[in-house]
Design an enzyme around this catalytic site. Structure first.
Site, PDB file in Angstrom:
ATOM      1  N   LYS A   1       4.731  -2.311   8.329  1.00 25.10           N
ATOM      2  CA  LYS A   1       5.718  -1.366   7.824  1.00 25.10           C
ATOM      3  C   LYS A   1       7.097  -1.993   7.887  1.00 25.10           C
ATOM      4  O   LYS A   1       7.640  -2.223   8.952  1.00 25.10           O
ATOM      5  CB  LYS A   1       5.661  -0.070   8.650  1.00 25.10           C
TER       6      LYS A   1
ATOM      7  N   ILE B   1       0.805  -1.217   0.000  1.00 23.04           N
ATOM      8  CA  ILE B   1       0.000   0.000   0.000  1.00 23.04           C
ATOM      9  C   ILE B   1       0.835   1.263   0.000  1.00 23.04           C
ATOM     10  O   ILE B   1       0.340   2.345  -0.255  1.00 23.04           O
ATOM     11  CB  ILE B   1      -1.008   0.060   1.180  1.00 23.04           C
ATOM     12  N   GLY B   2       2.090   1.135   0.292  1.00 21.31           N
ATOM     13  CA  GLY B   2       2.893   2.349   0.306  1.00 21.31           C
ATOM     14  C   GLY B   2       4.359   2.038   0.103  1.00 21.31           C
ATOM     15  O   GLY B   2       4.840   0.993   0.524  1.00 21.31           O
ATOM     16  N   GLU B   3       5.017   2.926  -0.594  1.00 23.73           N
ATOM     17  CA  GLU B   3       6.456   2.770  -0.732  1.00 23.73           C
ATOM     18  C   GLU B   3       7.053   4.141  -0.588  1.00 23.73           C
ATOM     19  O   GLU B   3       6.769   5.047  -1.371  1.00 23.73           O
ATOM     20  CB  GLU B   3       6.803   2.164  -2.087  1.00 23.73           C
ATOM     21  N   GLY B   4       7.820   4.327   0.462  1.00 25.36           N
ATOM     22  CA  GLY B   4       8.390   5.640   0.707  1.00 25.36           C
ATOM     23  C   GLY B   4       9.894   5.607   0.626  1.00 25.36           C
ATOM     24  O   GLY B   4      10.476   4.670   0.087  1.00 25.36           O
TER      25      GLY B   4
ATOM     26  N   PHE C   1      11.794   5.499   3.233  1.00 25.23           N
ATOM     27  CA  PHE C   1      12.374   4.747   4.336  1.00 25.23           C
ATOM     28  C   PHE C   1      11.720   3.406   4.594  1.00 25.23           C
ATOM     29  O   PHE C   1      12.188   2.649   5.435  1.00 25.23           O
ATOM     30  CB  PHE C   1      12.316   5.590   5.619  1.00 25.23           C
ATOM     31  N   SER C   2      10.639   3.131   3.880  1.00 24.85           N
ATOM     32  CA  SER C   2       9.954   1.882   4.168  1.00 24.85           C
ATOM     33  C   SER C   2       9.012   1.461   3.057  1.00 24.85           C
ATOM     34  O   SER C   2       8.695   2.239   2.163  1.00 24.85           O
ATOM     35  CB  SER C   2       9.135   2.044   5.448  1.00 24.85           C
TER      36      SER C   2
ATOM     37  N   ASP D   1       7.432  15.820   9.765  1.00 23.62           N
ATOM     38  CA  ASP D   1       7.106  15.452   8.387  1.00 23.62           C
ATOM     39  C   ASP D   1       5.595  15.463   8.147  1.00 23.62           C
ATOM     40  O   ASP D   1       5.032  14.533   7.566  1.00 23.62           O
ATOM     41  CB  ASP D   1       7.718  14.083   8.057  1.00 23.62           C
TER      42      ASP D   1
ATOM     43  N   VAL E   1       5.170  -0.383   2.927  1.00 26.60           N
ATOM     44  CA  VAL E   1       4.067  -0.744   3.814  1.00 26.60           C
ATOM     45  C   VAL E   1       3.114  -1.691   3.083  1.00 26.60           C
ATOM     46  O   VAL E   1       2.784  -1.473   1.916  1.00 26.60           O
ATOM     47  CB  VAL E   1       3.319   0.513   4.316  1.00 26.60           C
TER      48      VAL E   1
HETATM   49  P1  ADP Z   1       7.323   6.139   5.086  1.00 28.14           P
HETATM   50  O1  ADP Z   1       8.252   6.434   6.223  1.00 28.14           O
HETATM   51  O2  ADP Z   1       7.918   5.189   4.100  1.00 28.14           O
HETATM   52  O3  ADP Z   1       6.759   7.375   4.460  1.00 28.14           O
HETATM   53  P2  ADP Z   1       4.684   5.760   6.302  1.00 28.14           P
HETATM   54  O4  ADP Z   1       4.552   5.340   7.723  1.00 28.14           O
HETATM   55  O5  ADP Z   1       4.404   7.184   5.991  1.00 28.14           O
HETATM   56  O6  ADP Z   1       6.115   5.311   5.756  1.00 28.14           O
HETATM   57  O7  ADP Z   1       3.717   4.865   5.413  1.00 28.14           O
HETATM   58  C1  ADP Z   1       3.724   4.976   4.002  1.00 28.14           C
HETATM   59  C2  ADP Z   1       2.317   4.844   3.450  1.00 28.14           C
HETATM   60  O8  ADP Z   1       1.757   3.572   3.819  1.00 28.14           O
HETATM   61  C3  ADP Z   1       1.331   5.873   3.988  1.00 28.14           C
HETATM   62  O9  ADP Z   1       1.362   7.077   3.261  1.00 28.14           O
HETATM   63  C4  ADP Z   1       0.006   5.143   3.847  1.00 28.14           C
HETATM   64  O10 ADP Z   1      -0.479   5.224   2.520  1.00 28.14           O
HETATM   65  C5  ADP Z   1       0.383   3.705   4.124  1.00 28.14           C
HETATM   66  N1  ADP Z   1       0.156   3.404   5.559  1.00 28.14           N
HETATM   67  C6  ADP Z   1       1.027   3.583   6.581  1.00 28.14           C
HETATM   68  N2  ADP Z   1       0.489   3.210   7.755  1.00 28.14           N
HETATM   69  C7  ADP Z   1      -0.776   2.801   7.486  1.00 28.14           C
HETATM   70  C8  ADP Z   1      -1.866   2.305   8.293  1.00 28.14           C
HETATM   71  N3  ADP Z   1      -1.765   2.145   9.612  1.00 28.14           N
HETATM   72  N4  ADP Z   1      -3.017   2.008   7.666  1.00 28.14           N
HETATM   73  C9  ADP Z   1      -3.138   2.131   6.331  1.00 28.14           C
HETATM   74  N5  ADP Z   1      -2.171   2.581   5.531  1.00 28.14           N
HETATM   75  C10 ADP Z   1      -0.987   2.920   6.080  1.00 28.14           C
HETATM   76 MG    MG Z   2       5.419   8.791   5.096  1.00 28.38          MG
END
Ligand code: ADP
Ligand code: MG
Length: 391
Positions: free
Chosen positions: A89, A29-32, A34-35, A176, A37
């Site tokens: 994550k 669901i997410g790729e940033g 640092f991580s 952030d 998800v």
């Molecule tokens: P990063 O440090 O890589 O930015 P985040 O903690 O911001 O990591 O998570 C990246 C993305 O993953 C978020 O923008 C969101 O879309 C998704 N995400 C993170 N935590 C959750 C959660 N608890 N429920 C649903 N989606 C999440």
């Molecule tokens: Mg983030």
């Protein structure tokens, strides 16, 4: 599912013993930076409640209570187990151990805060750390921000400021704040703050900055500095140590004091970032600021506020702000003007409607160049604009 993603998901599942019996990975669901998800189903949930609780009185973790199943109701039809979803994550192994520990520790400190996504648990297998968070359903900011009414904005911001007020009460700077780190569901109108990867405790790497002095002291120190011999505005022999300040954050959302390398940054940097979100929503432009670096970011801010106010803002932190860029006027533009322009209403309307005006009044309090005068999260919750959504 994409083959590369599937490969990463398989690898993750294999790196932790027993992973497959605990979680069923569903999708990325997410790729940033640092991580990565993933959304997953928590398979253990409901079969037994395996979560430990932190008991504040004894300062200890307590095991879950044993669950008793009642068999008294014969007519009860078999209910299908409602699945529980988690966000997993996976923190990149290139992150430093202190940094990973910092994120988990702060999340743990903030576990009881309203509108802050709690940490369920975390695992480590050799160098890989994963954090398990409750999955929070949310929409992509870009899909809803243009359609928000002033009332919607008030509710959205109330939720974000509720989170920030507790974070700041713990003397933690998030660092952030931006739409992707505030997960919001426009349907239920609930939001949670996530991503404490850059967060830090207030005053953690602090050296005194002029902005914490009173006006007279600052003036005296600046005057003393200006009497030294200069070449083209720069001291001839600059004996000052090079300034190092925490600049972590996302471009476009950095507060002016971060750009001016203030060495005593406070929780007010987060308020500025919320202000940028609000300006984005009101102007219907995302991203509102689009700078490649800190100097460009200063130019963007200076264009709005004007040269004079920007100079004052720099001086607060002992910085001189000089520019010959013709588009930076001396007085800048009002937010009302900017919003009318960017929403293409400047021809038909001279002023904003009353509710938007109220939002702009609040915006001014968030985007105050001087962090000391900028509104706090606590004060924001009392502001008319954030009360508006509740009525
Ligand atoms: P990063 O440090 O890589 O930015 P985040 O903690 O911001 O990591 O998570 C990246 C993305 O993953 C978020 O923008 C969101 O879309 C998704 N995400 C993170 N935590 C959750 C959660 N608890 N429920 C649903 N989606 C999440
Ligand atoms: Mg983030």
């Amino acid at each position: 599912v994409d083959r590369d993603i599937q490969y990463d998901m398989d690898k993750l599942q294999d790196s932790f013993p027993g992973f497959r019996s605990k979680y069923r990975l569903i999708k990325r669901i997410g790729e940033g930076t640092f991580s990565t998800v993933y959304k997953a189903e928590d398979l253990a949930y409901d079969r037994y409640d395996n979560s430990w609780d932190f008991d504040r009185d004894s300062d200890k973790w307590t095991p879950p209570p044993l669950k008793s199943f009642s068999s008294g109701d014969h007519h009860q039809t078999v209910r299908r187990r409602k699945p529980k979803y988690v966000a997993i994550k996976k923190i990149y192994v290139t992150s430093s151990p202190t940094r990973i520990l910092n994120e988990l520790e702060l999340l743990h400190d903030l576990r009881d805060c309203e509108n802050v996504c709690p940490l369920i648990t975390a695992f480590r297998a050799t160098d890989q750390v994963v954090a398990i968070l409750p999955y929070f359903r949310h929409a992509d900011f870009r899909e809803y921000f243009r359609n928000m009414t002033v009332h919607d904005i008030s509710i959205y911001l109330r939720s974000l400021f509720t989170a920030l007020a507790s974070v700041h009460r713990h003397h933690i700077l998030h660092r952030d704040i931006k739409p992707t780190n505030f997960l919001y569901d426009p349907e239920t109108r609930r939001g949670v703050l996530v991503d404490f990867g850059l967060a830090e405790r207030e005053g953690s790497e602090c050296k005194p900055c002029l902005c914490h002095d009173d006006y007279q002291t600052r003036k005296a120190r600046l005057a003393n500095h200006n009497t030294k011999a200069t070449v083209g505005g720069y001291p001839k022999q600059d004996t000052r140590p090079s300034r190092r300040a925490n600049r972590a954050g996302t471009r476009g959302f950095r507060a002016p004091e971060v750009l001016f390398k203030c060495t005593e940054q406070t929780t007010k940097i987060d308020i500025w970032s919320v202000g940028v979100i609000l300006l984005t929503i009101l102007s219907k432009r995302f991203p509102f600021f689009n700078s490649a670096d800190d100097v460009e970011a200063m130019i963007e801010i200076a264009t709005i506020f004007g040269r004079e106010k920007m100079k004052e803002a720099g001086k607060l932190h002992g910085c001189a702000f000089e520019t010959t860029i013709p588009t930076i006027g001396s007085g800048g533009f009002s937010f009302e003007r900017i919003i009318l322009w960017s929403t293409c209403r400047s021809d038909s309307e001279k002023t904003l409607p009353a509710d938007e005006k109220m939002a702009v009044e609040f915006l001014k309090r968030c985007l105050d160049l001087d962090p000391r005068h900028r509104i706090s999260a606590e004060e924001a919750l009392e502001h008319d604009f954030l009360q508006y959504g509740m009525g």
